[in-house]
Enzyme design. Structure first.
Site, PDB file in Angstrom:
ATOM      1  CE  LYS A 145      -3.779  -2.472   2.239  1.00 36.97           C
ATOM      2  NZ  LYS A 145      -4.506  -2.795   3.483  1.00 36.97           N
ATOM      3  CD  GLN A 177      -3.309  -4.326   6.601  1.00 35.51           C
ATOM      4  OE1 GLN A 177      -3.251  -3.328   5.894  1.00 35.51           O
ATOM      5  NE2 GLN A 177      -3.856  -5.458   6.175  1.00 35.51           N
ATOM      6  CG  ASP A 196      -9.373  -0.273   4.913  1.00 40.80           C
ATOM      7  OD1 ASP A 196      -9.050  -0.349   3.710  1.00 40.80           O
ATOM      8  OD2 ASP A 196      -8.699  -0.757   5.834  1.00 40.80           O
TER       9      ASP A 196
END
Ligand code: NAD
Length: 294
Positions: free
Chosen positions: A51, A95, A118
């Site tokens: 990422k 994460q 997200d």
């Protein structure tokens, strides 16, 4: 035909790079993403590095914030609040998975929905369900984009989604069944939505019979080889979300070798949904930046 997520993601990164260069040319700052990682789970470390790399490629400023695995839920929560209130940060992700002593739901619920790139907060999911402007969970957004770029319309089609997780199965089903809201940011021109959707899961009876009636099958189960050729109608589209490691090799949930000859379109693993998920995070970050700087 192979749905080449790697190629499409590269195309989209090119588009994003051009948009960010245009911001800079206009004297504006670039978008800034923070990525929070707890502990050193090897898969998470790889995802975070990928990422960071993707951000650098398009000109998004990315900062990694790493905490030791022993961090308490309370401390992590206060770090989330700091990021919520940091005006230099347009969006951030935590994460997953988190260590067992930290409740993922508690952390997700604490993220400001406007910075939730997200797309996992209850606010964003709820807004997506109601067809309101929202930040859409990265993997379903990427799959929608992949279908659109290959001009695979979903209107009136029977789509079977295997898996009912909050990050893939549920939001995917919602996006596909929705009337297309063309004013939503990121919505591509092809007719996406308006599908008849069946969601299947581990307790579904006779998965084979259901899948055989599908025009499009999206598998997100985390079970290697789950979707076999006998489950797939000739000419169907197959999207493989699964990421499994078998004998050191990365494989999806589809018996690719036998399903591919029957499918009109099929996404491979690796190189299908994975790169699309990462590029969706970049798109979500730019979307959050525009909201933030409006
Ligand atoms: P999950 O792991 O939380 O849950 C799996 C789901 O599949 C459950 O809803 C379960 O009911 C269903 N399921 C499991 N076995 C089944 C079976 N035999 N028949 C029918 N249904 C079954 O789901 P998730 O987090 O969405 O992850 C699913 C897979 O997708 C994993 O392999 C994960 O690594 C992968 N994934 C990939 C990406 C990507 O970017 N490519 C993103 C997210 C998840």
């Amino acid at each position: 035909m192979i749905l080449d997520g790697k190629k499409i993601a590269a195309e989209i990164r090119g588009e994003l790079r051009a948009q960010i260069e245009a911001l800079q040319a206009a004297g504006k700052r670039v978008p800034k993403l923070a990525i929070v990682i707890v502990g050193e789970n090897p898969a998470s470390v790889t995802y975070v590095n990928n990422k960071m790399k993707a951000c650098a490629e398009v000109g998004i400023e990315a900062v990694k914030i790493a905490y030791p695995v022993e961090i308490t839920e309370q401390t992590l929560l206060s770090e989330v609040h700091k990021l919520n209130n940091d005006p230099s940060i347009d969006g951030f992700i935590v994460q997953l998975p988190l260590p067992d002593h930290i409740c993922e739901t508690t952390i997700m619920c604490a993220i400001d929905r406007r910075k939730d790139v997200d797309g996992l907060t209850p606010e964003n999911v709820g807004r997506t369900v109601q067809g309101l402007p929202s930040i859409i969970s990265a993997t379903p957004r990427g799959i929608r984009e992949l279908l659109a770029r290959y001009q695979i319309a979903t209107e009136g089609k029977h789509v079977v989604v295997i898996g009912r997780s909050n990050i893939v199965g549920k939001p995917m089903a919602i996006l596909l069944m929705q009337r297309p809201y063309l004013s939503l940011p990121g919505m591509s021109a092809a007719s996406l939505g308006d599908a008849t959707v069946t969601i299947c899961h581990s307790k579904t009876r006779d998965l084979t019979a259901i899948c055989r009636t599908a025009d499009i099958i999206i598998v997100a189960a985390g079970s290697p080889g789950l979707l076999t050729a006998e489950m797939v109608k000739e000419g169907a589209t197959v999207i493989d979300v699964g990421i499994n490691r078998v004998n050191g090799k990365l494989v999806g949930d589809v018996d690719f070798e036998h399903v591919a000859p029957k499918a009109a379109y099929i996404s491979p693993v690796p190189g299908g949904v994975g790169p699309m998920t990462i590029v969706s995070l970049l798109q979500n970050t730019l979307q959050a930046y525009h909201e933030h700087t409006r």
